[in-house]
Design a protein around this motif. Structure first.
Motif, short mmCIF file in Angstrom:
data_model
loop_
_atom_site.label_atom_id
_atom_site.label_comp_id
_atom_site.label_asym_id
_atom_site.label_seq_id
_atom_site.Cartn_x
_atom_site.Cartn_y
_atom_site.Cartn_z
N VAL A 258 5.49 18.23 -19.41
CA VAL A 258 5.35 18.55 -17.99
C VAL A 258 4.69 17.36 -17.31
N MET A 259 5.32 16.86 -16.26
CA MET A 259 4.78 15.74 -15.51
C MET A 259 4.39 16.24 -14.13
N VAL A 260 3.16 15.97 -13.75
CA VAL A 260 2.67 16.33 -12.43
C VAL A 260 2.61 15.05 -11.61
N MET A 261 3.20 15.05 -10.40
CA MET A 261 3.15 13.85 -9.58
C MET A 261 3.28 14.18 -8.11
N LEU A 262 2.84 13.26 -7.31
CA LEU A 262 2.99 13.35 -5.87
C LEU A 262 4.21 12.51 -5.51
N THR A 263 5.08 13.03 -4.65
CA THR A 263 6.26 12.30 -4.23
C THR A 263 6.18 12.01 -2.73
N TYR A 264 6.39 10.75 -2.37
CA TYR A 264 6.39 10.33 -0.98
C TYR A 264 7.85 10.14 -0.58
N ALA A 265 8.28 10.81 0.48
CA ALA A 265 9.68 10.72 0.89
C ALA A 265 9.79 10.43 2.39
N ILE B 92 4.29 8.90 -6.80
CA ILE B 92 2.94 8.36 -6.69
C ILE B 92 2.03 9.06 -7.69
N ASP B 93 1.32 8.28 -8.47
CA ASP B 93 0.31 8.78 -9.40
C ASP B 93 0.83 9.85 -10.37
N PRO B 94 1.86 9.53 -11.17
CA PRO B 94 2.33 10.51 -12.15
C PRO B 94 1.32 10.71 -13.27
N ARG B 95 1.19 11.93 -13.73
CA ARG B 95 0.28 12.28 -14.83
C ARG B 95 0.99 13.23 -15.79
#
Length: 50
Positions: free
Chosen positions: A10-17, A25-28
């Motif tokens: 499972v990858m948690v990340m912020l996406t800028y669109a 942005i900043d995948p964890r």
């Protein structure tokens, strides 16, 4: 339900669109506490245990 054990990541990340494109942005990578609390398991898997 299949009755067997499945492995996944499972990858948690912020996406800028924007209309011009997008960026991750900043995948964890999420690891359950049961995994990260086992320091030997982390070392064996090549993780740092955080």
């Amino acid at each position: 339900m299949t009755g067997d054990i499945r492995n996944c990541q499972v990858m948690v990340m912020l996406t800028y669109a924007t209309p011009g494109g997008h960026a991750f942005i900043d995948p964890r990578l999420y690891l359950p506490a049961a995994w990260t609390d086992d320091r030997a398991r982390c070392r064996e898997a090549g993780g740092d245990g955080r």
